[in-house]
Design an enzyme around this catalytic site. Structure first.
Site, PDB file in Angstrom:
ATOM      1  N   LYS A   1       0.838  -1.201   0.000  1.00 55.94           N
ATOM      2  CA  LYS A   1       0.000   0.000   0.000  1.00 55.94           C
ATOM      3  C   LYS A   1       0.872   1.250   0.000  1.00 55.94           C
ATOM      4  CE  LYS A   1      -3.902  -1.853   2.681  1.00 55.94           C
ATOM      5  NZ  LYS A   1      -4.938  -1.663   1.646  1.00 55.94           N
TER       6      LYS A   1
ATOM      7  N   ASP B   1      -7.529  -3.380  10.805  1.00 55.28           N
ATOM      8  CA  ASP B   1      -8.022  -4.338   9.822  1.00 55.28           C
ATOM      9  C   ASP B   1      -8.495  -5.646  10.478  1.00 55.28           C
ATOM     10  OD1 ASP B   1      -8.690  -4.593   7.172  1.00 55.28           O
ATOM     11  OD2 ASP B   1      -6.754  -5.423   6.558  1.00 55.28           O
TER      12      ASP B   1
ATOM     13  N   ARG C   1     -10.288 -11.461   1.977  1.00 53.77           N
ATOM     14  CA  ARG C   1     -11.161 -12.504   1.412  1.00 53.77           C
ATOM     15  C   ARG C   1     -10.487 -13.871   1.475  1.00 53.77           C
ATOM     16  NH1 ARG C   1     -11.333  -9.268  -4.149  1.00 53.77           N
ATOM     17  NH2 ARG C   1     -11.056  -7.612  -2.630  1.00 53.77           N
TER      18      ARG C   1
HETATM   19  N1  BES Z   1      -8.062  -3.750   4.462  1.00 55.24           N
HETATM   20  C1  BES Z   1      -8.234  -3.371   3.120  1.00 55.24           C
HETATM   21  C2  BES Z   1      -9.532  -2.621   2.854  1.00 55.24           C
HETATM   22  C3  BES Z   1      -9.669  -1.253   3.482  1.00 55.24           C
HETATM   23  C4  BES Z   1      -9.390  -0.136   2.739  1.00 55.24           C
HETATM   24  C5  BES Z   1     -10.151  -1.093   4.754  1.00 55.24           C
HETATM   25  C6  BES Z   1      -9.555   1.124   3.298  1.00 55.24           C
HETATM   26  C7  BES Z   1     -10.313   0.157   5.314  1.00 55.24           C
HETATM   27  C8  BES Z   1     -10.019   1.273   4.585  1.00 55.24           C
HETATM   28  C9  BES Z   1      -8.219  -4.602   2.211  1.00 55.24           C
HETATM   29  O1  BES Z   1      -7.444  -5.654   2.638  1.00 55.24           O
HETATM   30  C10 BES Z   1      -7.685  -4.165   0.891  1.00 55.24           C
HETATM   31  O2  BES Z   1      -6.548  -3.796   0.850  1.00 55.24           O
HETATM   32  N2  BES Z   1      -8.501  -4.227  -0.152  1.00 55.24           N
HETATM   33  C11 BES Z   1      -8.093  -3.838  -1.445  1.00 55.24           C
HETATM   34  C12 BES Z   1      -8.593  -4.850  -2.423  1.00 55.24           C
HETATM   35  C13 BES Z   1      -8.058  -4.657  -3.818  1.00 55.24           C
HETATM   36  C14 BES Z   1      -6.578  -4.955  -3.851  1.00 55.24           C
HETATM   37  C15 BES Z   1      -8.789  -5.569  -4.753  1.00 55.24           C
HETATM   38  C16 BES Z   1      -8.687  -2.459  -1.732  1.00 55.24           C
HETATM   39  O3  BES Z   1      -9.818  -2.194  -1.320  1.00 55.24           O
HETATM   40  O4  BES Z   1      -7.989  -1.640  -2.316  1.00 55.24           O
HETATM   41 ZN    ZN Z   2      -7.097  -5.781   4.641  1.00 56.86          ZN
HETATM   42 MN    MN Z   3      -5.435  -5.480   1.979  1.00 58.46          MN
END
Ligand code: BES
Ligand code: ZN
Ligand code: MN
Length: 503
Positions: free
Chosen positions: A280, A291, A354
Site C-alpha cells: 500500500k 483491519d 477474502r
Molecule cells: N483492508 C483493506 C480494505 C480497506 C481499505 C479497509 C480502506 C479500510 C479502509 C483490504 O485488505 C484491501 O486492501 N482491499 C483492497 C482490495 C483490492 C486490492 C482488490 C482495496 O480495497 O484496495
Molecule cells: Zn485488509
Molecule cells: Mn489489503
C-alpha cells in the site's frame, strides 16, 4: 492491559427530575417542543427555556446543546443540558442512542460526576431506554490510551429516568443496553490497538479473555493446527510475516438450546495490513491497524451473547494474521489451495481479507454453523459506493439478508444491501486456477463478496463490509474520531432475533 472489566451498572428510576441526586440532567429536546415539554423544568430554570426558544437561541436542532442553571432551590440538580434531537418524527431509538452519546460526551468534557438522562422519544419505552443505556456507555470510550499526560476524562455515574407509567421491562432493557455498549467499547479498544501491540497471538489471547470470562468456550488454533486443517489461504497470507497466524474459535452452547439453528460468525482478523508485496502507499497506512475490527466485533459479540444468554447455539471463527511483504511472502501469480479444496490465483496480495475469510467460512461450516455472517474491513470500494456511515450488506438468500438488515437497523448499525448477480463471478475467472482473488476496479466490493460466497457452502450467508464504518475519520457530536465498534450489537442481537419469525 484492560480486557474485559465490568463497568458499574446504570441506575434506573422514574422519580421526578427535581428530586434526583445528580449534578446534571440531560433532556433530549426536539424541534417544535414547547417550553412545557419536561414537567416543571422551565419554571425551575426561571423561564430559561421559554426565553431561549423565543430568541431562537435554542431550536432543538440535532445535537445542539443548551446548558441552563436551575434556580428553584427545591430542585436538587443544579444544571440541565438540553440536547437537540432534530425533528420529532425522527425521535427513534437510533436517534436517542446518538443523543445519549452526545450528551454523555458533553458531560464528560465538563467533568460532571453524576448524570441523569430523561428518556423521551417515539416507540417502545424499553427499546428507547436500552438505546439510551447504549449511548451513554458508548460515550465512555477513551481513544487516547497511550497518552502519558493528563488522565482521561472521568466517567460519570449514569441514571436513566423513565416515565412513571413505564413497565418493569425497562430495568432489564437498560442492563441489556449497558452490556451491549460495554462490548462495543471493548471492540473499539481492540481495534484501536497498534499493530506492534496487537499481534495475532496477542489478539487471540485478548479475544479469548474477553469471550472466555463470559462463559464462551474459546480455542486458539496455532500454525501447526492451521496447517493440519489445510487452511492454505490463511497460511499464504501469513507467509510474509514473522508473526505466526492464529484461528480464534468460539463456541457458545447454552444448555437446552435446540440443535439448530447454529449461528456462525466469522471476522476478519488482519492485525496489520501493509498490502504485502502489492504494498500500500505510505499515506494513511497507519489506519490498517484496525483491519481486525471485524474479528474484534465477533469476539465482543460472543461475549455479549453469553452475558445476555442468547437462546441458540453460536460459533465464532476469527482467522488472524499480519499481511506483510517478507522474503517468504506470497507473490502475485502464486496459487493457494483453500481448506475447502478450491484453488486461488493471487493477483493482488492486498486482497488478503477474502483469502483468510474463505478458510474461516469453511471452518465455521465444519463447526456446524447453519447460518453464516461475516464481518470485515474488506474493501476501499465499499467506501466509494456507500461512504463512511453505511456498512455494505451482501449475501443470500434475500430472507436471511433482510433479517440481518432489520437487526442491524435496530442495533444502530446502518447497512444497505448490495447486489450479487451471477455475472459478477466472471470477473474472478482465472486461466490457471478455480478463481482469482481480485476482480478489477469495477464493483470492487461486490466481487470481493462474490469471492466469499464461494466459501459459504450454499448456506444462508450475509457479509458486512465495514471498511467505511469501522473507523470515524472525523469527530461527530456522538462519535469521536477513531474506532466505532460497528457490528458488535448487530451480531449479538442476531442471536436473539433468529428465534422470532419476524426478528
Ligand atoms: N483492508 C483493506 C480494505 C480497506 C481499505 C479497509 C480502506 C479500510 C479502509 C483490504 O485488505 C484491501 O486492501 N482491499 C483492497 C482490495 C483490492 C486490492 C482488490 C482495496 O480495497 O484496495
Ligand atoms: Zn485488509
Ligand atoms: Mn489489503
Amino acid at each position: 492491559m484492560p480486557t474485559a472489566q465490568m463497568t458499574t451498572p446504570i441506575t434506573c428510576t422514574s422519580d421526578p427530575l427535581a428530586g434526583l441526586d445528580v449534578d446534571l440532567v440531560i433532556v433530549p429536546w426536539f424541534e417544535g417542543d414547547t417550553a412545557s415539554a419536561a414537567e416543571g423544568l422551565d419554571a425551575a430554570s426561571g423561564g430559561e427555556i421559554t426565553r431561549a426558544l423565543a430568541s431562537k437561541e435554542w431550536q432543538g436542532k440535532a445535537f445542539d446543546l443548551l446548558t441552563i442553571g436551575i434556580v428553584d432551590r427545591g430542585w436538587r440538580p443544579r444544571r440541565v443540558a438540553l440536547v437537540g434531537g432534530g425533528a420529532r418524527e425522527a425521535a427513534t431509538s437510533d436517534q436517542l442512542r446518538k443523543i445519549a452519546a452526545a450528551g454523555g460526551l458533553a458531560a464528560r468534557q465538563k467533568r460532571v460526576e453524576r448524570v441523569a438522562l430523561l428518556v423521551r422519544g417515539q416507540g417502545d419505552p424499553a427499546e428507547l431506554a436500552k438505546a439510551v443505556a447504549e449511548g451513554l456507555t458508548l460515550s465512555e470510550f477513551n481513544a487516547g490510551s497511550y497518552k502519558t499526560g493528563d488522565p482521561p476524562l472521568p466517567v460519570p455515574s449514569w441514571t436513566v429516568v423513565v416515565e412513571k407509567t413505564a413497565d418493569s421491562r425497562i430495568a432489564a432493557a437498560v442492563n441489556r443496553g449497558r452490556i451491549l455498549g460495554d462490548c462495543s467499547n471493548l471492540s473499539r479498544q481492540l481495534a484501536n490497538e497498534p499493530g506492534n501491540t496487537l499481534t495475532p497471538r496477542e489478539f487471540a489471547r485478548r479475544a479469548a479473555a474477553i469471550a472466555g470470562e463470559a462463559g464462551v468456550r474459546v480455542e486458539i488454533l496455532d500454525e501447526h493446527q492451521i496447517a493440519e486443517l489445510g487452511m492454505g489461504l490463511l497460511l499464504g497470507v501469513a507467509r510474509g510475516s514473522d508473526e505466526p497466524p492464529r484461528v480464534i474459535v468460539f463456541r457458545y452452547d447454552p444448555p437446552g438450546a435446540p440443535a439448530t439453528p447454529v449461528l456462525g460468525l466469522v471476522g476478519k482478523g488482519i492485525t496489520f495490513d501493509t498490502g504485502g508485496i502489492s504494498i500500500k502507499p505510505a499515506e494513511g497506512m497507519e489506519r490498517m491497524k484496525d483491519d481486525m475490527a471485524g474479528g474484534a466485533a465477533v469476539a465482543c459479540a460472543m461475549r455479549a451473547i453469553a452475558l445476555l444468554q442468547a437462546p441458540i447455539r453460536v460459533v465464532g471463527v476469527v482467522p488472524t494474521t499480519e499481511n506483510m511483504p517478507g522474503g517468504r511472502a506470497i507473490k502475485p501469480g502464486d496459487i493457494l489451495k483453500s481448506a475447502e479444496g478450491k484453488t486461488v490465483e493471487v493477483i493482488n496480495t492486498d486482497a488478503e481479507g477474502r483469502l483468510v475469510l474463505g478458510d474461516g467460512l469453511w471452518y465455521a461450516r465444519q463447526l456446524g454453523a447453519t447460518h453464516l455472517v461475516d464481518v470485515a474491513t474488506l474493501t476501499g470500494a465499499v467506501v466509494v459506493a456507500l461512504g463512511k456511515n453505511v456498512t455494505g450488506l451482501f449475501g443470500t438468500p434475500d430472507e436471511w439478508v433482510d433479517r440481518v438488515h432489520r437487526v442491524a437497523d435496530r442495533a444502530g448499525d446502518r447497512a444497505w444491501p448490495m447486489p450479487l448477480f451471477d455475472d459478477y463471478r466472471e470477473q474472478l475467472k482465472s486461466d490457471i486456477a478455480d478463481m482469482t482473488n481480485t476482480g478489477g476496479r469495477p464493483a470492487g466490493s461486490v466481487t470481493a463478496a462474490m469471492f466469499l460466497k464461494e466459501f459459504s457452502g450454499g448456506l444462508p450467508w450475509a457479509h458486512l463490509d465495514i471498511a467505511g464504518t469501522a473507523w470515524a475519520e472525523e469527530a461527530k457530536p456522538f462519535l469521536p474520531k477513531g474506532p466505532s465498534g460497528v457490528a458488535v450489537r448487530t451480531l449479538a442481537e442476531l442471536a436473539f432475533a433468529m428465534k422470532e419469525p419476524n426478528g
